[in-house]
Write an enzyme that holds these catalytic residues in place. Structure first.
Site, mmCIF file in Angstrom:
data_model
loop_
_atom_site.group_PDB
_atom_site.id
_atom_site.type_symbol
_atom_site.label_atom_id
_atom_site.label_comp_id
_atom_site.label_asym_id
_atom_site.label_seq_id
_atom_site.Cartn_x
_atom_site.Cartn_y
_atom_site.Cartn_z
ATOM 1 N N ASN A 11 -6.339 1.175 11.113
ATOM 2 C CA ASN A 11 -5.977 2.594 11.030
ATOM 3 C C ASN A 11 -6.593 3.305 12.224
ATOM 4 O OD1 ASN A 11 -5.408 5.225 10.363
ATOM 5 N ND2 ASN A 11 -6.877 5.345 8.683
ATOM 6 N N LYS A 13 -6.131 6.319 13.209
ATOM 7 C CA LYS A 13 -6.363 7.751 12.984
ATOM 8 C C LYS A 13 -5.861 8.560 14.188
ATOM 9 C CE LYS A 13 -10.091 6.615 9.840
ATOM 10 N NZ LYS A 13 -11.380 7.023 9.243
ATOM 11 N N HIS A 99 -4.694 8.421 2.142
ATOM 12 C CA HIS A 99 -6.019 8.224 2.751
ATOM 13 C C HIS A 99 -6.923 9.385 2.368
ATOM 14 C CE1 HIS A 99 -9.133 7.807 5.831
ATOM 15 N NE2 HIS A 99 -8.751 6.549 5.946
ATOM 16 N N GLU A 101 -8.831 11.174 3.994
ATOM 17 C CA GLU A 101 -8.755 12.319 4.899
ATOM 18 C C GLU A 101 -7.523 13.165 4.619
ATOM 19 O OE1 GLU A 101 -11.120 9.700 8.247
ATOM 20 O OE2 GLU A 101 -8.963 10.051 8.472
ATOM 21 N N GLU A 171 -11.229 2.696 -0.732
ATOM 22 C CA GLU A 171 -12.085 3.396 0.229
ATOM 23 C C GLU A 171 -13.299 3.992 -0.483
ATOM 24 O OE1 GLU A 171 -9.846 5.883 3.386
ATOM 25 O OE2 GLU A 171 -9.010 6.434 1.443
ATOM 26 N N GLY A 177 -16.993 5.947 8.353
ATOM 27 C CA GLY A 177 -17.496 6.649 9.524
ATOM 28 C C GLY A 177 -18.968 7.033 9.444
ATOM 29 N N SER A 217 -15.590 0.805 6.426
ATOM 30 C CA SER A 217 -16.363 0.341 7.591
ATOM 31 C C SER A 217 -16.502 -1.176 7.652
ATOM 32 C CB SER A 217 -17.757 0.995 7.602
ATOM 33 O OG SER A 217 -17.659 2.391 7.720
#
Length: 258
Positions: A11, A13, A99, A101, A171, A177, A217
């Site tokens: 991904n 992003k 996702h 986000e 996730e 991150g 991650s």
């Protein structure tokens, strides 16, 4: 050992414009672009880089291409949005939906994600459906409830045969991150829980076919331990997928598990 394939999906992003995308494929080890039995490699660039990704792949490349989002309508007055027909026109195999986000910054809830999942399936695109908890929810011991609700809501109304065409990505939002990673044991615990919930909703036979990716991650340093767990079927990779050498290493580590 599971008979399911392993999927390593990058991904990207909001990174990697067309020039960077071309450079990525130029630098990617040719070995990583060959078909490996039981291993699927994919990258999901920004919309503006999808065409470049297709053009930059070598003719024998086995790397699949996916998008990071899609709208649930066919076309119309939806400024800034992309339809499934546009994705299929450029040959997308996958699309990331739900996702964390998108949920946090763009207000997408399970009902919206559910409509997108159904639209992607109708178009023959494999949805990678993301579920996962934030740090406070885990600290409050609500992580199983959160993931159960997201899973059921995002997949509501699907048949067992449709479920078999879906990929789930777990996730742990607190590990995206941040440099933090769920332990292999924590990842396996949640992946097994998700598979059990899928079995309750759609039957064990369908649930056993679903790829469940770890999306917190994963990188070359921890991929081996994570991929050894029986219900971890690959990774939805963030930062490490932006580096050709790291992405190639992840594909190689996945191949070692088959």
């Amino acid at each position: 050992m599971s008979t399911r394939s392993i999927l390593i999906a990058g991904n990207w992003k909001m990174n990697m414009g067309p020039n960077d995308t071309a450079d990525f494929f130029e630098q990617l080890d040719a070995e990583s672009q060959k078909q490996i039995d039981g291993v699927i490699a994919a990258v999901c660039p920004p919309f503006v880089s999808l065409a470049t990704a297709f053009d930059s792949r070598k003719s024998a490349s086995a790397v699949k291409i996916g998008a990071q989002n899609v709208h649930f309508e066919d076309n119309g007055a939806f400024t800034g949005e992309i339809s499934t027909s546009m994705l299929t026109e450029v040959g997308c195999d996958y699309v990331i939906l739900g996702h964390s986000e998108r949920r946090e910054y763009f207000g997408e809830d399970d009902a919206i994600i559910n409509k997108k999942v159904k639209k992607a399936l109708l178009a023959g695109i494999t949805p990678i459906v993301c579920v996962g908890e934030v740090l406070d929810e885990r600290k409050q011991n609500r992580h199983f409830d959160v993931v159960k609700t997201q899973t059921a809501g995002s997949l509501e109304g699907l048949s067992a045969s449709e479920l078999e065409k879906v990929v789930i990505a777990y996730e742990p939002v607190w590990a995206i991150g941040t440099g933090e990673t769920a332990s292999p044991e924590q990842a396996q615990e949640m992946h097994a829980f998700i598979r059990d919930e899928l079995a309750k909703l759609f039957g064990k036979e369908a649930a056993d076919t679903v790829l469940i990716l770890y999306g917190g991650s994963m990188k070359p340093a921890n991929a081996g331990e994570l991929l050894q767990k029986p219900d971890v079927d690959g990774g939805l990779i963030g930062g490490a997928s932006l580096k050709p050498a790291d992405f190639a290493k992840l594909v190689a580590i996945a191949a070692e598990q088959k």
